[in-house]
Design a protein around this motif. Sequence first.
Motif, PDB file in Angstrom:
ATOM      1  N   LEU A  38       0.827  -1.206   0.000  1.00  0.00           N
ATOM      2  CA  LEU A  38       0.000   0.000   0.000  1.00  0.00           C
ATOM      3  C   LEU A  38       0.861   1.256   0.000  1.00  0.00           C
ATOM      4  O   LEU A  38       0.528   2.242  -0.672  1.00  0.00           O
ATOM      5  N   LEU A  39       1.971   1.240   0.712  1.00  0.00           N
ATOM      6  CA  LEU A  39       2.863   2.395   0.728  1.00  0.00           C
ATOM      7  C   LEU A  39       3.420   2.669  -0.664  1.00  0.00           C
ATOM      8  O   LEU A  39       3.444   3.820  -1.125  1.00  0.00           O
ATOM      9  N   ALA A  40       3.869   1.612  -1.352  1.00  0.00           N
ATOM     10  CA  ALA A  40       4.398   1.789  -2.700  1.00  0.00           C
ATOM     11  C   ALA A  40       3.307   2.286  -3.646  1.00  0.00           C
ATOM     12  O   ALA A  40       3.547   3.184  -4.475  1.00  0.00           O
ATOM     13  N   ASN A  41       2.113   1.730  -3.541  1.00  0.00           N
ATOM     14  CA  ASN A  41       0.967   2.157  -4.346  1.00  0.00           C
ATOM     15  C   ASN A  41       0.650   3.634  -4.093  1.00  0.00           C
ATOM     16  O   ASN A  41       0.378   4.404  -5.023  1.00  0.00           O
ATOM     17  N   THR A  42       0.728   4.038  -2.840  1.00  0.00           N
ATOM     18  CA  THR A  42       0.458   5.428  -2.470  1.00  0.00           C
ATOM     19  C   THR A  42       1.467   6.379  -3.091  1.00  0.00           C
ATOM     20  O   THR A  42       1.103   7.400  -3.693  1.00  0.00           O
ATOM     21  N   LEU A  43       2.753   6.063  -2.947  1.00  0.00           N
ATOM     22  CA  LEU A  43       3.802   6.953  -3.449  1.00  0.00           C
ATOM     23  C   LEU A  43       3.714   7.119  -4.961  1.00  0.00           C
ATOM     24  O   LEU A  43       3.867   8.228  -5.491  1.00  0.00           O
ATOM     25  N   ILE A  46      -4.615  13.146  -1.440  1.00  0.00           N
ATOM     26  CA  ILE A  46      -4.933  11.774  -1.826  1.00  0.00           C
ATOM     27  C   ILE A  46      -3.937  10.800  -1.200  1.00  0.00           C
ATOM     28  O   ILE A  46      -4.308   9.705  -0.751  1.00  0.00           O
ATOM     29  N   GLY A  47      -2.658  11.189  -1.142  1.00  0.00           N
ATOM     30  CA  GLY A  47      -1.669  10.336  -0.489  1.00  0.00           C
ATOM     31  C   GLY A  47      -1.992  10.099   0.972  1.00  0.00           C
ATOM     32  O   GLY A  47      -1.903   8.968   1.471  1.00  0.00           O
TER      33      GLY A  47
END
Length: 231
Positions: A40-45, A155-156
């Motif tokens: 999820l962190l990678a998707n967010t960034l 959004i992040g």
Amino acid sequence: MSLPRKLLAEALGTALLLAVVIGSGVMAERLSGGNVAMALLANTLATVGGLYILIEVFGPLSGAHFNPAVSAVMAWRGELPKTALVPYIAAQLIGAVLGAWLAHAMFDMTVLQWSTKLRTGTGQWIAEGVATFGLLLVILRAPAGRASAMVAAYIGAAYWFTASTSFANPAAVVGRMFSDSFAGIAPTSAPGFVIAELIGAALAVGVNRLLSPARPVDEASAHPTPPARHA
């Protein structure tokens, strides 16, 4: 800028946004070794960076809405011609589906697919309302020239503080229905998300009006000259 060019910009921008969201979700899931938080962190960034760039690139062309809720609010405010609203939404929906298919093609996945990922329940719906409310309020109140960075940052943050991971976009819901991946949403879950998003957008319009200063009353209209009396 002619309407066809604006529609092309909206379709292309929405397609690239969905390719970023879905493609980064696929990559993150493959590389995270089952660690959902890292995925999820990678998707967010990736989404934050992609969204900022896409708004900067397409903003001068079409306004970079990429979102039917945003377009509806802009049409209501008179910043988008009402006759352009339906074409804008159609371009966004088409772009969202094409973006999902593009992500699948890049990762050698079956291009045509439906998501089986259920996202439902009161908490998820409240989260989508909150996410869309915040997004529209940021757009409506962002200082000139700062909307792209503020929207991307919001959004992040909303990826993490909302239970739904912040779709905040009916077009994104439609596009992600077509992807049985990390970022997908099952078609049966989509109506609840879209309704919550539209309610959140409407609330943002109302709150923005409450926060805005009252328009100064024109003295001439406030104190009209009394009609002349005839002898």
